[in-house]
Write an enzyme that holds these catalytic residues in place. Sequence first.
Site, PDB file in Angstrom:
ATOM      1  N   SER A 186       0.817  -1.211   0.000  1.00 41.55           N
ATOM      2  CA  SER A 186       0.000   0.000   0.000  1.00 41.55           C
ATOM      3  C   SER A 186       0.856   1.268   0.000  1.00 41.55           C
ATOM      4  O   SER A 186       1.808   1.392   0.779  1.00 41.55           O
ATOM      5  CB  SER A 186      -0.925   0.011   1.221  1.00 41.55           C
ATOM      6  OG  SER A 186      -1.644   1.234   1.270  1.00 41.55           O
ATOM      7  N   ARG A 187       0.468   2.211  -0.839  1.00 42.71           N
ATOM      8  CA  ARG A 187       1.145   3.501  -0.875  1.00 42.71           C
ATOM      9  C   ARG A 187       0.291   4.600  -0.231  1.00 42.71           C
ATOM     10  O   ARG A 187       0.619   5.783  -0.304  1.00 42.71           O
ATOM     11  CB  ARG A 187       1.497   3.841  -2.325  1.00 42.71           C
ATOM     12  CG  ARG A 187       2.445   2.804  -2.915  1.00 42.71           C
ATOM     13  CD  ARG A 187       2.765   3.014  -4.373  1.00 42.71           C
ATOM     14  NE  ARG A 187       3.650   4.145  -4.567  1.00 42.71           N
ATOM     15  CZ  ARG A 187       4.191   4.459  -5.750  1.00 42.71           C
ATOM     16  NH1 ARG A 187       3.934   3.706  -6.806  1.00 42.71           N
ATOM     17  NH2 ARG A 187       4.977   5.497  -5.871  1.00 42.71           N
ATOM     18  N   THR A 230      -8.938  -1.560   2.567  1.00 45.16           N
ATOM     19  CA  THR A 230      -8.752  -2.112   1.230  1.00 45.16           C
ATOM     20  C   THR A 230      -9.163  -3.580   1.250  1.00 45.16           C
ATOM     21  O   THR A 230      -9.713  -4.077   2.242  1.00 45.16           O
ATOM     22  CB  THR A 230      -7.297  -1.901   0.769  1.00 45.16           C
ATOM     23  OG1 THR A 230      -7.180  -2.281  -0.601  1.00 45.16           O
ATOM     24  CG2 THR A 230      -6.315  -2.676   1.623  1.00 45.16           C
ATOM     25  N   LYS A 241     -13.809  -4.441   2.477  1.00 43.10           N
ATOM     26  CA  LYS A 241     -14.797  -3.408   2.145  1.00 43.10           C
ATOM     27  C   LYS A 241     -16.220  -3.819   2.529  1.00 43.10           C
ATOM     28  O   LYS A 241     -17.019  -2.971   2.938  1.00 43.10           O
ATOM     29  CB  LYS A 241     -14.700  -3.049   0.668  1.00 43.10           C
ATOM     30  CG  LYS A 241     -13.362  -2.413   0.317  1.00 43.10           C
ATOM     31  CD  LYS A 241     -13.221  -2.107  -1.159  1.00 43.10           C
ATOM     32  CE  LYS A 241     -11.836  -1.575  -1.470  1.00 43.10           C
ATOM     33  NZ  LYS A 241     -11.654  -1.254  -2.902  1.00 43.10           N
ATOM     34  N   ASP A 296     -13.806   5.133  -3.521  1.00 43.86           N
ATOM     35  CA  ASP A 296     -13.318   4.508  -4.747  1.00 43.86           C
ATOM     36  C   ASP A 296     -14.070   5.023  -5.973  1.00 43.86           C
ATOM     37  O   ASP A 296     -13.483   5.215  -7.041  1.00 43.86           O
ATOM     38  CB  ASP A 296     -13.462   2.986  -4.679  1.00 43.86           C
ATOM     39  CG  ASP A 296     -12.418   2.334  -3.798  1.00 43.86           C
ATOM     40  OD1 ASP A 296     -11.360   2.943  -3.557  1.00 43.86           O
ATOM     41  OD2 ASP A 296     -12.661   1.195  -3.339  1.00 43.86           O
ATOM     42  N   GLY A 339     -14.008  -8.058 -14.423  1.00 39.00           N
ATOM     43  CA  GLY A 339     -14.091  -8.461 -13.023  1.00 39.00           C
ATOM     44  C   GLY A 339     -15.457  -8.124 -12.460  1.00 39.00           C
ATOM     45  O   GLY A 339     -16.166  -7.264 -12.991  1.00 39.00           O
ATOM     46  N   ALA A 340     -15.839  -8.801 -11.374  1.00 36.42           N
ATOM     47  CA  ALA A 340     -17.191  -8.625 -10.831  1.00 36.42           C
ATOM     48  C   ALA A 340     -17.207  -8.522  -9.312  1.00 36.42           C
ATOM     49  O   ALA A 340     -18.210  -8.817  -8.685  1.00 36.42           O
ATOM     50  CB  ALA A 340     -18.078  -9.789 -11.276  1.00 36.42           C
ATOM     51  N   ARG A 353     -15.192 -14.334 -15.184  1.00 32.58           N
ATOM     52  CA  ARG A 353     -14.998 -15.781 -15.333  1.00 32.58           C
ATOM     53  C   ARG A 353     -16.313 -16.528 -15.145  1.00 32.58           C
ATOM     54  O   ARG A 353     -16.582 -17.504 -15.818  1.00 32.58           O
ATOM     55  CB  ARG A 353     -13.968 -16.282 -14.301  1.00 32.58           C
ATOM     56  CG  ARG A 353     -12.532 -16.053 -14.721  1.00 32.58           C
ATOM     57  CD  ARG A 353     -11.586 -16.912 -13.877  1.00 32.58           C
ATOM     58  NE  ARG A 353     -10.243 -16.868 -14.422  1.00 32.58           N
ATOM     59  CZ  ARG A 353      -9.331 -15.976 -14.094  1.00 32.58           C
ATOM     60  NH1 ARG A 353      -9.646 -15.040 -13.212  1.00 32.58           N
ATOM     61  NH2 ARG A 353      -8.132 -15.992 -14.625  1.00 32.58           N
TER      62      ARG A 353
END
Length: 283
Positions: free
Chosen positions: A19-20, A65, A69, A105, A128-129, A153
Amino acid sequence: MLSPDATRLAVWGDPIAHSRSPQLHAAAYAVLGADWTYERRQVPESLFAGFLAELDSTWRGLSCTMPLKAAAFAASVVRDRRAKLTGAVNTLLLDPSGPRGFNTDVGGIVRSLQDEGITAVDGARIVGAGATAASALVALTELGARHIEVVARRPHAVAPLEAIGERLGVTVRPVPLDAPAHAPLPVTVATLPGDVRLAAPSAEALAVGGGLLVDVVYGQWPTPLAQAWPAGGGRAVSGLGMLLHQALLQVRVFAHGDVDAPLGGEDVILAAMRQALDAGVGD
């Protein structure tokens, strides 16, 4: 009201070493003159509730993160509109009356797309889901998208996103990840975790038609999808822009509790955060 002693902040997740966020927040609080600390802590989802309950009045807030969430959403006693829509909270303000949950986000994605010249879009694609895909969906609708293709997928995993689309008046169409071809679209937001390795044929099929790719990954850059993207004539950027802007919105929350109210001197704060990110200190 938060106590004057509430000066501690942290980002929690699992994993978290990449993480930054600490360098971004430290830069912001230096400009604000706030004597606050911001640290990292590796917190598995199974331990989140227990660790949260242990925090005392010196704690001001948390950045959450993956994979926390949904747990942060469940812990919130009040949630902002974007959190309610997505079922995801990445920011907790530790108010004495109970944690207040926000999803920054969504705003981070909107602002990062605007930085890349995308101020309006009719159709877009999400790869992505998961939780970040829900944020990407809401962000794209805020930019005007009415037709969104979700590549996953397991197409049945798109059902929660279809439900969000119905609430927002947006058509969400599931598409299998191994589809041999995809229609060209101006924007693709990839939300797959960094450790997911796309097969070359899938990455190449998605890249056809080009457009802008925003891949939310930044710690394992370039991703296979980003590497394939230029062959389709498009441009790929990492998730650092999203990270920067969602962090600025978190600073708003931690500073005065209102994600929609700009900070005084916000341009200077954002510039300092961007400089810290570019410097790469604390990776």
